[in-house]
Design a protein around this motif. Sequence first.
Motif, PDB file in Angstrom:
ATOM      1  N   ASN A   1      38.465 -41.151 -47.470  1.00 50.82           N
ATOM      2  CA  ASN A   1      37.423 -41.444 -47.296  1.00 50.82           C
ATOM      3  C   ASN A   1      36.747 -42.768 -46.115  1.00 50.82           C
ATOM      4  OD1 ASN A   1      36.218 -39.178 -48.709  1.00 50.82           O
ATOM      5  ND2 ASN A   1      36.409 -40.393 -50.799  1.00 50.82           N
ATOM      6  N   ASP A   2      37.312 -43.359 -45.888  1.00 49.33           N
ATOM      7  CA  ASP A   2      37.311 -44.819 -45.906  1.00 49.33           C
ATOM      8  C   ASP A   2      37.712 -44.683 -44.263  1.00 49.33           C
ATOM      9  OD1 ASP A   2      40.281 -44.104 -46.133  1.00 49.33           O
ATOM     10  OD2 ASP A   2      41.021 -46.182 -46.458  1.00 49.33           O
ATOM     11  N   PHE A   3      36.894 -44.625 -43.028  1.00 51.09           N
ATOM     12  CA  PHE A   3      36.788 -44.850 -42.282  1.00 51.09           C
ATOM     13  C   PHE A   3      34.600 -44.707 -41.309  1.00 51.09           C
ATOM     14  CE2 PHE A   3      37.160 -39.992 -41.587  1.00 51.09           C
ATOM     15  CZ  PHE A   3      35.994 -40.384 -40.403  1.00 51.09           C
TER      16      PHE A   3
ATOM     17  N   ARG B   1      32.321 -42.133 -46.449  1.00 49.15           N
ATOM     18  CA  ARG B   1      32.950 -42.994 -47.423  1.00 49.15           C
ATOM     19  C   ARG B   1      32.395 -42.178 -48.687  1.00 49.15           C
ATOM     20  NH1 ARG B   1      35.440 -46.638 -45.147  1.00 49.15           N
ATOM     21  NH2 ARG B   1      34.703 -48.433 -43.977  1.00 49.15           N
ATOM     22  N   ASP B   2      33.366 -42.266 -49.721  1.00 44.25           N
ATOM     23  CA  ASP B   2      32.853 -42.347 -51.218  1.00 44.25           C
ATOM     24  C   ASP B   2      32.421 -40.768 -51.177  1.00 44.25           C
ATOM     25  OD1 ASP B   2      33.939 -44.839 -52.504  1.00 44.25           O
ATOM     26  OD2 ASP B   2      31.253 -45.254 -51.427  1.00 44.25           O
TER      27      ASP B   2
ATOM     28  N   ALA C   1      26.530 -35.331 -45.604  1.00 41.85           N
ATOM     29  CA  ALA C   1      27.109 -34.340 -46.497  1.00 41.85           C
ATOM     30  C   ALA C   1      28.433 -34.511 -46.988  1.00 41.85           C
ATOM     31  CB  ALA C   1      27.443 -33.488 -44.541  1.00 41.85           C
ATOM     32  N   TYR C   2      28.205 -33.717 -48.036  1.00 44.33           N
ATOM     33  CA  TYR C   2      29.254 -33.501 -49.233  1.00 44.33           C
ATOM     34  C   TYR C   2      30.281 -33.149 -49.007  1.00 44.33           C
ATOM     35  CZ  TYR C   2      25.973 -36.772 -51.859  1.00 44.33           C
ATOM     36  OH  TYR C   2      25.059 -37.134 -52.711  1.00 44.33           O
ATOM     37  N   LEU C   3      31.524 -33.826 -49.262  1.00 52.68           N
ATOM     38  CA  LEU C   3      32.539 -32.685 -48.697  1.00 52.68           C
ATOM     39  C   LEU C   3      32.593 -31.244 -48.787  1.00 52.68           C
ATOM     40  CD1 LEU C   3      35.673 -35.345 -49.666  1.00 52.68           C
ATOM     41  CD2 LEU C   3      34.469 -35.241 -47.144  1.00 52.68           C
ATOM     42  N   SER C   4      31.805 -31.664 -50.176  1.00 46.23           N
ATOM     43  CA  SER C   4      31.610 -29.474 -50.772  1.00 46.23           C
ATOM     44  C   SER C   4      30.496 -28.912 -49.747  1.00 46.23           C
ATOM     45  CB  SER C   4      31.506 -29.885 -51.803  1.00 46.23           C
ATOM     46  OG  SER C   4      29.232 -30.330 -52.112  1.00 46.23           O
ATOM     47  N   GLU C   5      30.034 -29.928 -48.536  1.00 45.22           N
ATOM     48  CA  GLU C   5      29.113 -28.773 -47.351  1.00 45.22           C
ATOM     49  C   GLU C   5      28.775 -29.539 -46.313  1.00 45.22           C
ATOM     50  OE1 GLU C   5      25.310 -29.521 -49.003  1.00 45.22           O
ATOM     51  OE2 GLU C   5      25.158 -31.990 -49.957  1.00 45.22           O
ATOM     52  N   PRO C   6      30.157 -29.762 -45.312  1.00 47.33           N
ATOM     53  CA  PRO C   6      30.303 -30.654 -44.349  1.00 47.33           C
ATOM     54  C   PRO C   6      29.710 -29.670 -43.167  1.00 47.33           C
ATOM     55  CG  PRO C   6      32.812 -29.153 -44.819  1.00 47.33           C
ATOM     56  CD  PRO C   6      31.713 -29.586 -46.116  1.00 47.33           C
ATOM     57  N   GLU C   7      29.195 -28.533 -43.063  1.00 47.00           N
ATOM     58  CA  GLU C   7      28.334 -27.565 -42.627  1.00 47.00           C
ATOM     59  C   GLU C   7      26.974 -28.278 -42.773  1.00 47.00           C
ATOM     60  OE1 GLU C   7      27.847 -26.341 -46.547  1.00 47.00           O
ATOM     61  OE2 GLU C   7      29.550 -26.447 -45.244  1.00 47.00           O
ATOM     62  N   ARG C   8      26.471 -28.930 -43.172  1.00 50.49           N
ATOM     63  CA  ARG C   8      25.555 -29.521 -43.195  1.00 50.49           C
ATOM     64  C   ARG C   8      25.390 -30.197 -41.111  1.00 50.49           C
ATOM     65  NH1 ARG C   8      21.224 -30.939 -46.600  1.00 50.49           N
ATOM     66  NH2 ARG C   8      20.905 -32.443 -46.258  1.00 50.49           N
ATOM     67  N   LEU C   9      26.880 -31.180 -41.463  1.00 50.47           N
ATOM     68  CA  LEU C   9      26.483 -31.014 -39.503  1.00 50.47           C
ATOM     69  C   LEU C   9      27.798 -30.781 -39.529  1.00 50.47           C
ATOM     70  CD1 LEU C   9      27.517 -35.611 -41.673  1.00 50.47           C
ATOM     71  CD2 LEU C   9      24.570 -34.211 -40.738  1.00 50.47           C
ATOM     72  N   ASN C  10      27.781 -29.628 -39.738  1.00 49.63           N
ATOM     73  CA  ASN C  10      28.534 -28.883 -38.147  1.00 49.63           C
ATOM     74  C   ASN C  10      29.712 -29.397 -38.221  1.00 49.63           C
ATOM     75  OD1 ASN C  10      28.703 -26.011 -37.463  1.00 49.63           O
ATOM     76  ND2 ASN C  10      28.568 -27.363 -35.389  1.00 49.63           N
ATOM     77  N   LEU C  11      30.534 -30.071 -39.371  1.00 50.02           N
ATOM     78  CA  LEU C  11      31.661 -30.265 -38.959  1.00 50.02           C
ATOM     79  C   LEU C  11      33.031 -29.884 -40.278  1.00 50.02           C
ATOM     80  CD1 LEU C  11      30.671 -34.679 -40.078  1.00 50.02           C
ATOM     81  CD2 LEU C  11      31.284 -33.274 -37.624  1.00 50.02           C
TER      82      LEU C  11
END
Length: 309
Positions: A65-67, A89-90, A109-119
Amino acid sequence: MSFKYINPGYAEFLDVAGGTTIADTVKSKTGVMFYQPTDKKGLVPSETPAELYGKFDVYIPKDRNDFWIKIAMLETNGYALDGMGFVKRDNVMYFLRYYSGNSSGGTEAYLSEPERLNLKLNAINTIWFHVKTGTDGYVQIYANGQSVEKFDYDIKFGKSKTLVVYADSAYGALSNLILSDTEIAPKEQVVVLPVAATETTMAAGEDGEYIADAEGQTILQTVDTVSLINAYGADTIIKGIAVIGNPVCRTAEGLSDLTAIQSDGANITEYGTKTVPQGTPGVVADGHALSLKISEIADYKFGWKAGAS
């Protein structure tokens, strides 16, 4: 001005020491990537750009989470940034803008929903951005080909002298980096060009090195266009060239500089001049814009000319 900076993923290509280059063919399409944790340094363009376009790859690990990434113009006071950033982060990711040194984020975008940022997690992501100056200015950010954030505000680069390229951790290392004052096509990417032949007035040393002992000596290399055409097609456009000296060093007093040169068969054009490290081998690089089809580059040669300050 036509500003074009090209970096496969070498920290040594920046105008600041202290970064780290990592060889990794899984997390980088070019096979190398870097992080550079000095947050007020990066590059010093010959002129302040009116606009800034950027494109880079970053591998986003799910379990780290740290970058923090920043690419922005720095004001002469050393504090005010104008540009873009990306933070993980976090267990939350978000893009942000920098405006006069202040930062603000957009969609989370939480890790459970990276698609919110198309990542994509545990994968290479391509980020493209455009900073437009003026009263109708904005920072527009695309992730993997999709528009994900737009920050509208009045932005000026009037006093900016440094282009900050910052990545504070190996877990958010950058590669395939292109920065320019003109538009970068979505499909544009960094490719290491294969060499077909070398011609030089320098002395050939052991292990493939070349030694210059007088001002004006040159080394020029021809691109292997046959293999490039087989890989990318004859009509693919080359939009810029970066000439690399790796490793390179000064072994005695006298010569201290290398100037990037380009030959088109009739003329030799000089570009940026770089100071060569003393004693300990290092890397020098210089890039410039170009617009040629791969099939048209066969008569071109690229390299360096030795000189003294």
